[in-house]
Design a protein around this motif. Structure first.
Motif, PDB file in Angstrom:
ATOM      1  N   ALA A 555     112.923 101.708  37.204  1.00  0.00           N
ATOM      2  CA  ALA A 555     112.020 101.958  36.082  1.00  0.00           C
ATOM      3  C   ALA A 555     111.486 100.628  35.571  1.00  0.00           C
ATOM      4  O   ALA A 555     112.203  99.618  35.537  1.00  0.00           O
ATOM      5  CB  ALA A 555     112.733 102.705  34.963  1.00  0.00           C
ATOM      6  N   VAL A 556     110.225 100.639  35.180  1.00  0.00           N
ATOM      7  CA  VAL A 556     109.569  99.515  34.530  1.00  0.00           C
ATOM      8  C   VAL A 556     109.083  99.999  33.172  1.00  0.00           C
ATOM      9  O   VAL A 556     108.511 101.096  33.073  1.00  0.00           O
ATOM     10  CB  VAL A 556     108.379  98.989  35.361  1.00  0.00           C
ATOM     11  N   TYR A 557     109.296  99.207  32.109  1.00  0.00           N
ATOM     12  CA  TYR A 557     108.980  99.709  30.780  1.00  0.00           C
ATOM     13  C   TYR A 557     108.479  98.598  29.870  1.00  0.00           C
ATOM     14  O   TYR A 557     108.740  97.413  30.082  1.00  0.00           O
ATOM     15  CB  TYR A 557     110.195 100.396  30.151  1.00  0.00           C
ATOM     16  N   TYR A 558     107.753  99.041  28.849  1.00  0.00           N
ATOM     17  CA  TYR A 558     107.245  98.148  27.806  1.00  0.00           C
ATOM     18  C   TYR A 558     107.470  98.835  26.465  1.00  0.00           C
ATOM     19  O   TYR A 558     107.156 100.018  26.295  1.00  0.00           O
ATOM     20  CB  TYR A 558     105.755  97.870  28.002  1.00  0.00           C
ATOM     21  N   TYR A 559     108.027  98.093  25.492  1.00  0.00           N
ATOM     22  CA  TYR A 559     108.320  98.620  24.165  1.00  0.00           C
ATOM     23  C   TYR A 559     107.500  97.884  23.109  1.00  0.00           C
ATOM     24  O   TYR A 559     107.437  96.647  23.106  1.00  0.00           O
ATOM     25  CB  TYR A 559     109.801  98.441  23.809  1.00  0.00           C
ATOM     26  N   ASP A 560     106.939  98.666  22.198  1.00  0.00           N
ATOM     27  CA  ASP A 560     106.318  98.124  20.982  1.00  0.00           C
ATOM     28  C   ASP A 560     107.238  98.523  19.828  1.00  0.00           C
ATOM     29  O   ASP A 560     107.298  99.686  19.443  1.00  0.00           O
ATOM     30  CB  ASP A 560     104.921  98.714  20.814  1.00  0.00           C
ATOM     31  N   TYR A 561     107.952  97.555  19.269  1.00  0.00           N
ATOM     32  CA  TYR A 561     109.073  97.782  18.357  1.00  0.00           C
ATOM     33  C   TYR A 561     108.720  97.201  16.991  1.00  0.00           C
ATOM     34  O   TYR A 561     108.509  95.992  16.859  1.00  0.00           O
ATOM     35  CB  TYR A 561     110.300  97.097  18.954  1.00  0.00           C
ATOM     36  N   SER A 562     108.644  98.038  15.968  1.00  0.00           N
ATOM     37  CA  SER A 562     108.195  97.564  14.657  1.00  0.00           C
ATOM     38  C   SER A 562     109.187  97.926  13.558  1.00  0.00           C
ATOM     39  O   SER A 562     110.002  98.852  13.699  1.00  0.00           O
ATOM     40  CB  SER A 562     106.815  98.144  14.322  1.00  0.00           C
ATOM     41  N   ASP A 563     109.086  97.170  12.431  1.00  0.00           N
ATOM     42  CA  ASP A 563     109.930  97.379  11.246  1.00  0.00           C
ATOM     43  C   ASP A 563     111.412  97.263  11.557  1.00  0.00           C
ATOM     44  O   ASP A 563     112.236  97.988  10.985  1.00  0.00           O
ATOM     45  CB  ASP A 563     109.636  98.735  10.594  1.00  0.00           C
ATOM     46  N   LYS A 564     111.771  96.364  12.464  1.00  0.00           N
ATOM     47  CA  LYS A 564     113.180  96.215  12.827  1.00  0.00           C
ATOM     48  C   LYS A 564     114.014  95.875  11.603  1.00  0.00           C
ATOM     49  O   LYS A 564     113.670  95.000  10.816  1.00  0.00           O
ATOM     50  CB  LYS A 564     113.358  95.123  13.883  1.00  0.00           C
ATOM     51  N   GLN A 565     115.141  96.579  11.476  1.00  0.00           N
ATOM     52  CA  GLN A 565     116.089  96.319  10.393  1.00  0.00           C
ATOM     53  C   GLN A 565     116.950  95.131  10.796  1.00  0.00           C
ATOM     54  O   GLN A 565     117.673  95.179  11.787  1.00  0.00           O
ATOM     55  CB  GLN A 565     116.946  97.560  10.154  1.00  0.00           C
ATOM     56  N   SER A 587     108.363  93.294  17.357  1.00  0.00           N
ATOM     57  CA  SER A 587     108.704  92.635  18.606  1.00  0.00           C
ATOM     58  C   SER A 587     108.237  93.448  19.801  1.00  0.00           C
ATOM     59  O   SER A 587     107.860  94.618  19.677  1.00  0.00           O
ATOM     60  CB  SER A 587     110.219  92.394  18.698  1.00  0.00           C
ATOM     61  N   GLU A 588     108.301  92.811  20.958  1.00  0.00           N
ATOM     62  CA  GLU A 588     107.950  93.442  22.220  1.00  0.00           C
ATOM     63  C   GLU A 588     109.101  93.252  23.198  1.00  0.00           C
ATOM     64  O   GLU A 588     109.753  92.203  23.212  1.00  0.00           O
ATOM     65  CB  GLU A 588     106.681  92.822  22.806  1.00  0.00           C
ATOM     66  N   VAL A 589     109.341  94.276  24.006  1.00  0.00           N
ATOM     67  CA  VAL A 589     110.375  94.204  25.037  1.00  0.00           C
ATOM     68  C   VAL A 589     109.774  94.718  26.344  1.00  0.00           C
ATOM     69  O   VAL A 589     109.134  95.768  26.365  1.00  0.00           O
ATOM     70  CB  VAL A 589     111.613  95.055  24.682  1.00  0.00           C
ATOM     71  N   THR A 590     109.938  93.965  27.391  1.00  0.00           N
ATOM     72  CA  THR A 590     109.562  94.427  28.725  1.00  0.00           C
ATOM     73  C   THR A 590     110.791  94.329  29.613  1.00  0.00           C
ATOM     74  O   THR A 590     111.653  93.453  29.424  1.00  0.00           O
ATOM     75  CB  THR A 590     108.429  93.581  29.330  1.00  0.00           C
ATOM     76  N   GLY A 591     110.890  95.238  30.574  1.00  0.00           N
ATOM     77  CA  GLY A 591     112.080  95.217  31.401  1.00  0.00           C
ATOM     78  C   GLY A 591     111.955  96.041  32.667  1.00  0.00           C
ATOM     79  O   GLY A 591     111.004  96.800  32.866  1.00  0.00           O
ATOM     80  N   VAL A 592     112.966  95.860  33.526  1.00  0.00           N
ATOM     81  CA  VAL A 592     113.077  96.582  34.786  1.00  0.00           C
ATOM     82  C   VAL A 592     114.522  97.028  34.947  1.00  0.00           C
ATOM     83  O   VAL A 592     115.448  96.234  34.732  1.00  0.00           O
ATOM     84  CB  VAL A 592     112.682  95.696  35.987  1.00  0.00           C
ATOM     85  N   ASP A 593     114.727  98.300  35.285  1.00  0.00           N
ATOM     86  CA  ASP A 593     116.041  98.814  35.649  1.00  0.00           C
ATOM     87  C   ASP A 593     116.038  99.159  37.131  1.00  0.00           C
ATOM     88  O   ASP A 593     115.053  99.709  37.641  1.00  0.00           O
ATOM     89  CB  ASP A 593     116.383 100.087  34.867  1.00  0.00           C
ATOM     90  N   LEU A 613     115.462  91.861  31.403  1.00  0.00           N
ATOM     91  CA  LEU A 613     114.849  92.064  30.094  1.00  0.00           C
ATOM     92  C   LEU A 613     114.148  90.803  29.606  1.00  0.00           C
ATOM     93  O   LEU A 613     114.610  89.689  29.860  1.00  0.00           O
ATOM     94  CB  LEU A 613     115.912  92.461  29.051  1.00  0.00           C
ATOM     95  N   ASP A 614     113.079  91.014  28.877  1.00  0.00           N
ATOM     96  CA  ASP A 614     112.420  89.927  28.174  1.00  0.00           C
ATOM     97  C   ASP A 614     111.992  90.452  26.804  1.00  0.00           C
ATOM     98  O   ASP A 614     111.279  91.454  26.716  1.00  0.00           O
ATOM     99  CB  ASP A 614     111.197  89.427  28.945  1.00  0.00           C
ATOM    100  N   SER A 615     112.477  89.846  25.750  1.00  0.00           N
ATOM    101  CA  SER A 615     112.144  90.290  24.390  1.00  0.00           C
ATOM    102  C   SER A 615     111.574  89.130  23.597  1.00  0.00           C
ATOM    103  O   SER A 615     111.932  87.963  23.820  1.00  0.00           O
ATOM    104  CB  SER A 615     113.385  90.846  23.684  1.00  0.00           C
ATOM    105  N   GLU A 616     110.702  89.459  22.652  1.00  0.00           N
ATOM    106  CA  GLU A 616     110.093  88.414  21.832  1.00  0.00           C
ATOM    107  C   GLU A 616     109.664  88.984  20.487  1.00  0.00           C
ATOM    108  O   GLU A 616     109.042  90.056  20.423  1.00  0.00           O
ATOM    109  CB  GLU A 616     108.869  87.830  22.532  1.00  0.00           C
ATOM    110  N   ILE A 617     110.030  88.293  19.424  1.00  0.00           N
ATOM    111  CA  ILE A 617     109.550  88.638  18.091  1.00  0.00           C
ATOM    112  C   ILE A 617     108.116  88.129  17.955  1.00  0.00           C
ATOM    113  O   ILE A 617     107.856  86.939  18.132  1.00  0.00           O
ATOM    114  CB  ILE A 617     110.450  88.029  17.001  1.00  0.00           C
ATOM    115  N   GLY A 633     108.707  84.314  18.160  1.00  0.00           N
ATOM    116  CA  GLY A 633     109.037  83.780  19.478  1.00  0.00           C
ATOM    117  C   GLY A 633     110.497  83.905  19.825  1.00  0.00           C
ATOM    118  O   GLY A 633     110.872  83.729  20.999  1.00  0.00           O
ATOM    119  N   ASN A 634     111.355  84.202  18.835  1.00  0.00           N
ATOM    120  CA  ASN A 634     112.776  84.381  19.107  1.00  0.00           C
ATOM    121  C   ASN A 634     113.022  85.627  19.952  1.00  0.00           C
ATOM    122  O   ASN A 634     112.231  86.571  19.961  1.00  0.00           O
ATOM    123  CB  ASN A 634     113.562  84.515  17.805  1.00  0.00           C
ATOM    124  N   GLU A 635     114.175  85.630  20.638  1.00  0.00           N
ATOM    125  CA  GLU A 635     114.619  86.809  21.355  1.00  0.00           C
ATOM    126  C   GLU A 635     115.374  87.741  20.401  1.00  0.00           C
ATOM    127  O   GLU A 635     115.932  87.301  19.389  1.00  0.00           O
ATOM    128  CB  GLU A 635     115.545  86.420  22.506  1.00  0.00           C
TER     129      GLU A 635
END
Length: 745
Positions: A555-565, A587-593, A613-617, A633-635
């Motif tokens: 699987a290949v995926y992309y996440y749009d992640y907002s309002d993180k607590q 933040s954004e997360v891209t990854g491969v499983d 995984l690659d994540s970035e604020i 830019g943080n993970e």
């Protein structure tokens, strides 16, 4: 996301050990055929299906997998599941979970994890419930990515299904007893006792003792007698050093009853209860204390420097009742669940001083009811349901600070949560090879918080209110949180050819908002934080190839992640810090499983599971431009760039005995443990090598086995802790090994 040389080295070591063991066992023997590529059946979509037919990326562990890898608690599951990160919260009491980098860093009892966990279909809304032992399970399903349509709130990162073993039709069962390093004794088993052809019972039990691998530094040679107010506040007691601290003392049992009332009606009842009196493993101090009184040994691991020895006193019980009626056109399901946990414990402040020693008195009760109706016309499968939950939390914490604030900060609150939702899913078979699946869920939830904090000053010396002025005279208040959400997913699946499924999915999930769960010291603390939101895009494939000898899923995926607590550590000056949960990050997360299982022949199998995984604020909500610039830019914490597990298994015969040997290794790349990406709190890359060898005669029902975990004795951080300017780390267990016997009857 490269794989360093240490993983390759340890992998070669594992393969060499495996080859030697297996070759020695097989030499001169006619190995009997054993291994087969089995079809995996799951209930990931609230019905029994083949895992290969479901457009969800998942890891499934059978009862054999759980037994072989000695997965007996949630931390064990995390170590053996790529993309699943499990960190400690308040020692082992409130596991903090992330899947594919999506997860909370809040360790408090009222926080809802970002991964929804279910035991036999019953939702476990708080991380505290996940401190339970795992035993007598038929399988564990780890579903990756938002699962809001069928699983609802707080499945923003995914969902985990724990499925206990059903009662059997005949009298039988098993008993497994093992003894290992540091005196670790483990006993578990189950017995089926059918009362009739239609009423079946199963009794399962688990007990664990010993296994403490921590050193207690004591105070006799360091801080014994220390006090900042001589003659007024008593000095620190003298305690000698000791070893083998952290012993387990866990017992649990489950009764399962299955009543086949008719060809159409089936009733499942499960009741469980457990106790935990284990010694609490604290983090190892890395930096010394803010008073400069003591300094930890450089490079020390598995050392508890606290002046108090924590001990758990926990009781956990629950009951679930599932009723299924199957009609000609539809099936009706009712699922009722109740879960309860009460516990008292002291964690300590990982220093031989009384800086901020918390003692907790907590209880949680959760009641849930779900009704579902589903049907299958051949070309269309549909499901609709309604769910209601009610949770209550009673919390009390005494934070003793006789050597720092010269007093005690006491906090307590009651929290009541109510939620209801309606949901549905429809799977349309558009053509023989094309299926469209849609799911939607509406959720309404309310939370009421009432409590506060106050000072305890028995010696007349306290400066608690000088540091926290709002607490003077007692700080009390109440607040409400309410939210409504619409979540769901759309998935398109294409059976490209036999045994191959290609799918694409767009999903939206959310994690509930709520309240600070530690201790409010300012009026602003009564303001609730908001929900998180995540939109996920995923493309995947599942296939069985090479004449049914190779299973492949990717699987290949992309996440749009907002309002993180975010559990942010605020500097209040003078070395005083306060942990506050706030919505801060986009933040954004891209990854491969990738998952592979290859059946080389009837005796050899190979497995490989990996997550990259690659994540970035990308945005940070702050009134301070410097803070925002420092975070962007943080993970995300708990997001290793790569996580790889490989295994090799041989099964055959040795003379008159059946023999099975397996070796598996897990590599995890370096991981930041806080949102600030503090270098000193980073977990370095590590590799764990494990093995198991069993010998037995299945026809007679017995086998004996040897096991080893972390055979290379790798020193690695599983999570970190900060408090009043100090830094500490929880290190994973050292090399563990032992012997066991299993009897099937």
């Amino acid at each position: 996301m490269s794989i360093p040389a240490n993983f390759r080295l340890h992998s070669r070591l594992a393969l060499a050990v495996a080859g030697a063991v297996m070759a020695s066992a097989a030499a001169g023997q006619e190995a009997a055929p054993r291994l087969v590529m089995e079809e995996i059946t799951v209930t990931a979509q609230k019905r029994e299906q083949s895992a290969a037919e479901i457009p969800i990326s998942m890891t499934v562990m059978s009862s054999d997998d759980l037994r072989e890898k000695r997965i007996q608690d949630f931390a064990d599951l995390g170590v053996n599941t790529p993309a699943l990160d499990v960190a400690r919260g308040n020692s082992t009491n409130n596991p903090v979970i992330a899947i594919r980098g999506i997860g909370s860093t809040d360790p408090w009892i009222n926080n809802n994890p970002s991964v929804s966990a279910y035991m036999d279909g019953v939702y476990l809304p708080f991380g505290s419930y996940l401190s339970m032992p795992l035993y007598d399970l038929q399988r564990v399903e780890v579903l990756k990515g938002p699962q809001a349509g069928l699983y609802g709130r707080n499945s923003i990162a995914g969902a985990i299904n724990f499925v206990s073993t059903e009662p059997g039709d005949g009298v039988g069962g098993y008993l497994d007893l093992s003894y290992g390093r540091y005196g670790e004794t483990n006993l578990q088993g189950a017995v089926d006792t059918p009362l009739s052809d239609t009423l079946l019972l199963r009794f399962a039990g688990y007990a664990a003792q010993g296994g403490g691998y921590m050193e207690r530094a004591g105070t006799a040679d360091s801080t014994a007698g220390f006090t900042r107010v001589p003659g007024v506040i008593p000095g620190i007691s003298s305690r000698a050093s000791s070893s083998d601290y952290g012993d387990k003392d866990v017992a649990a049992g489950r009764i399962s009853a299955l009543w086949r009332a008719s060809d159409r009606l089936q009733v499942d009842l499960r009741v469980h209860y457990g106790t935990d009196g284990s010694e609490i493993v604290n983090s190892t101090n890395l930096t010394g204390d803010p008073l400069g009184v003591f300094q930890p040994e450089a490079g020390a691991v598995h050392v508890d420097y606290d002046d108090v020895a924590g001990e758990m006193d926990a009781r956990n019980g629950g009951i679930s009742l599932e009723v299924n009626w199957e009609g000609d056109l539809f099936t009706l399901t009712s699922l009722t669940g109740f879960e309860s946990l009460s516990r008292d414990y002291t964690v300590g402040d990982f220093a031989p001083l009384r800086l901020a020693q918390p003692t907790y008195d907590e209880s949680v009760d959760s009641l849930s009811q779900e009704f579902r109706i589903s049907g299958d016309t051949g070309s269309t499968y549909w499901l609709a349901g309604v769910n209601a939950t009610r949770d209550r939390i009673d919390y009390h914490r005494s934070l003793s600070s006789w050597d720092y604030l010269l007093g005690e900060l006491v906090s307590g609150y009651d929290q009541d949560d109510e939620s209801w939702s309606v949901f549905g899913q429809i799977d349309w078979q558009l053509t023989d090879s094309l299926q469209l699946s849609t799911g939607l869920r509406y959720t309404d939830e309310e939370k009421h918080y009432e409590g506060g904090s106050w000072e305890n000053d028995p010696f007349g010396t306290s400066i608690v209110t000088a540091v926290y002025p709002a607490v003077a005279g007692g700080l009390y208040g109440e607040s409400d949180y309410d939210d409504q959400d619409v979540s769901g997913q759309v998935k398109l699946s294409w059976t490209a050819f036999d045994n191959t499924l290609v799918y694409g999915a767009i999903s939206r999930g959310f994690k509930s908002g709520g309240f600070d769960g530690s201790g409010i010291v300012d009026e602003a603390g009564f303001i609730p934080y908001d929900a998180e939101e995540l939109v996920a895009y995923e493309i995947g494939v599942k296939s069985r190839l090479l004449d049914n000898t190779l299973d492949l899923s990717a699987a290949v995926y992309y996440y749009d992640y907002s309002d993180k607590q975010v559990l942010a550590i605020l500097d209040l000056g003078g070395g005083i810090t306060e942990a506050v949960t706030q919505n801060a990050a986009v933040s954004e997360v891209t990854g491969v499983d990738l998952d592979l299982k290859y059946l080389v022949d009837e005796h050899w199998s190979l497995g490989l599971s990996a997550t990259l995984l690659d994540s970035e604020i990308t945005e940070w909500n702050s009134d301070d431009p410097a803070e925002a610039a420092a975070r962007i830019g943080n993970e995300l914490p708990g997001t290793p760039g790569s996580n790889v597990t490989g295994d090799i298994t041989w099964e055959g015969s040795a003379g008159d005995f059946d023999l099975r040997a397996s070796v598996w290794a897990t590599y995890t790349e370096s991981t930041y443990r806080d949102i600030e990406n503090t270098p000193s709190l980073e977990s370095d890359s590590y590799t764990l090598v494990n093995a198991r060898l069993s010998l037995g005669q299945p026809a007679q029902g017995w086998s004996v086995y040897l096991y080893g975990k972390n055979l290379a004795d790798e020193e690695y951080r599983s999570s970190v802790r900060t408090l009043v300017g100090m830094e500490g780390a929880y290190f994973g267990p050292p090399r563990m090994y032992g012997v066991g016997v299993n009897w099937q009857f």
